[in-house]
Design a protein around this motif. Structure first.
Motif, mmCIF file in Angstrom:
data_model
loop_
_atom_site.group_PDB
_atom_site.id
_atom_site.type_symbol
_atom_site.label_atom_id
_atom_site.label_comp_id
_atom_site.label_asym_id
_atom_site.label_seq_id
_atom_site.Cartn_x
_atom_site.Cartn_y
_atom_site.Cartn_z
ATOM 1 N N UNK A 139 0.852 -1.179 0.000
ATOM 2 C CA UNK A 139 0.000 0.000 0.000
ATOM 3 C C UNK A 139 0.894 1.237 0.000
ATOM 4 N N UNK A 140 0.477 2.293 -0.678
ATOM 5 C CA UNK A 140 1.266 3.523 -0.630
ATOM 6 C C UNK A 140 1.141 4.134 0.764
ATOM 7 N N UNK A 141 2.047 5.037 1.130
ATOM 8 C CA UNK A 141 1.870 5.730 2.411
ATOM 9 C C UNK A 141 0.529 6.462 2.399
ATOM 10 N N UNK A 142 -0.274 6.247 3.391
ATOM 11 C CA UNK A 142 -1.638 6.788 3.415
ATOM 12 C C UNK A 142 -1.628 8.225 3.936
ATOM 13 N N UNK A 143 -1.008 9.122 3.139
ATOM 14 C CA UNK A 143 -0.829 10.502 3.582
ATOM 15 C C UNK A 143 -1.825 11.479 2.980
ATOM 16 N N UNK A 144 -2.551 11.082 1.945
ATOM 17 C CA UNK A 144 -3.557 11.970 1.375
ATOM 18 C C UNK A 144 -4.690 11.134 0.779
ATOM 19 N N UNK A 145 -5.724 11.811 0.324
ATOM 20 C CA UNK A 145 -6.911 11.117 -0.195
ATOM 21 C C UNK A 145 -6.584 10.285 -1.430
#
Length: 193
Positions: A139-145
Motif C-alpha cells: 500500500x502507498x503511504x496513506x498521507x492523502x486522499x
C-alpha cells in the motif's frame, strides 16, 4: 445525520457504535486465535513429555535387562519390527536435539523451536507456510486522499483476483476507513521554525 454503517448481518450503526462493534469483533478474533495457539502449544508440550517418558522407560528397561539377562522376553517378529522403528525414531530425536532451530518467531514472541531445514532458516512447516502465503500488498503511504484511493483500488483488485481473502480485505478496508477519517487532521509537511 452522521455516517451510517451496516454490518454483514444487516444491523445499522452510527460511527461510534460501528467502531465499538469492530473493536469487539477484533478482540474476539484475537482471543480465538490465542486460544488456538495455546491449545496447539499444550498438545505439542504433552506429546514431547510423553515421548521423553517413553524414551526414559525404554532406557530403564534396557538397563534392567543388562542387570537381569535371564528375564529377557523374546519378541515376536512384529514386535521386533516395532522395536526397531522405535529405536530409529529415538535415535533421530536425539540427533534432532543438536540441530539448529527454526528462526520463526510466533505471535506470542516465542521462537518455534523445531529443527530447521538443511541450509534454510525455517523448519519444514514454516517453510511450507511461507511458500503458500499470498503475495504481499504494497500500500502507498496513506498521507492523502489519493493514496487512500489507490489503497482501496489495490484491496478491491486483490479481492476480485482471489489474491486476498475476505477477512483480510475487511481488515484492510477498515484501516483505510480510519485513514480516510484521519486524513483531514494530518500534516506531513515539515514545520517552519
Amino acid at each position: 445525520m452522521g455516517v451510517l454503517y451496516i454490518s454483514a448481518d444487516g444491523t445499522k450503526y452510527n460511527e461510534a457504535e460501528y467502531e465499538e462493534y469492530e473493536k469487539q469483533r477484533l478482540a474476539r478474533e484475537v482471543a480465538e486465535y490465542r486460544a488456538q495457539i495455546a491449545a496447539r502449544e499444550q498438545a505439542r508440550s504433552d506429546a514431547q513429555r510423553m515421548l521423553c517418558e517413553l524414551g526414559q522407560a525404554y532406557k530403564s528397561y534396557t538397563s534392567f535387562l543388562k542387570d537381569n539377562p535371564d528375564l529377557c522376553l523374546r519378541l515376536d517378529s512384529e514386535q521386533e519390527i516395532h522395536q526397531q522403528v522405535y529405536e530409529k525414531l529415538l535415535e533421530n530425536l536425539e540427533r534432532a536435539h543438536g540441530t539448529p532451530r527454526c528462526g520463526y518467531i510466533k505471535v506470542n514472541g516465542v521462537p518455534c523451536g523445531s529443527p530447521r531445514m538443511k541450509g534454510q532458516e525455517l523448519c519444514y512447516a514454516h517453510q511450507r507456510m511461507q511458500a503458500v502465503r499470498p503475495e504481499k500488498f504494497d500500500l502507498p503511504p496513506l498521507e492523502d486522499a489519493n493514496a487512500i484511493q489507490l489503497g482501496l483500488m489495490q484491496v478491491a483488485r486483490g479481492l476480485m483476483d482471489g489474491q486476498m481473502d475476505r477477512k483480510t480485505a475487511s481488515l484492510m478496508l477498515y484501516c483505510l476507513q480510519i485513514a480516510s477519517s484521519n486524513v483531514a487532521h494530518t500534516n506531513f509537511e515539515a514545520e517552519e521554525e
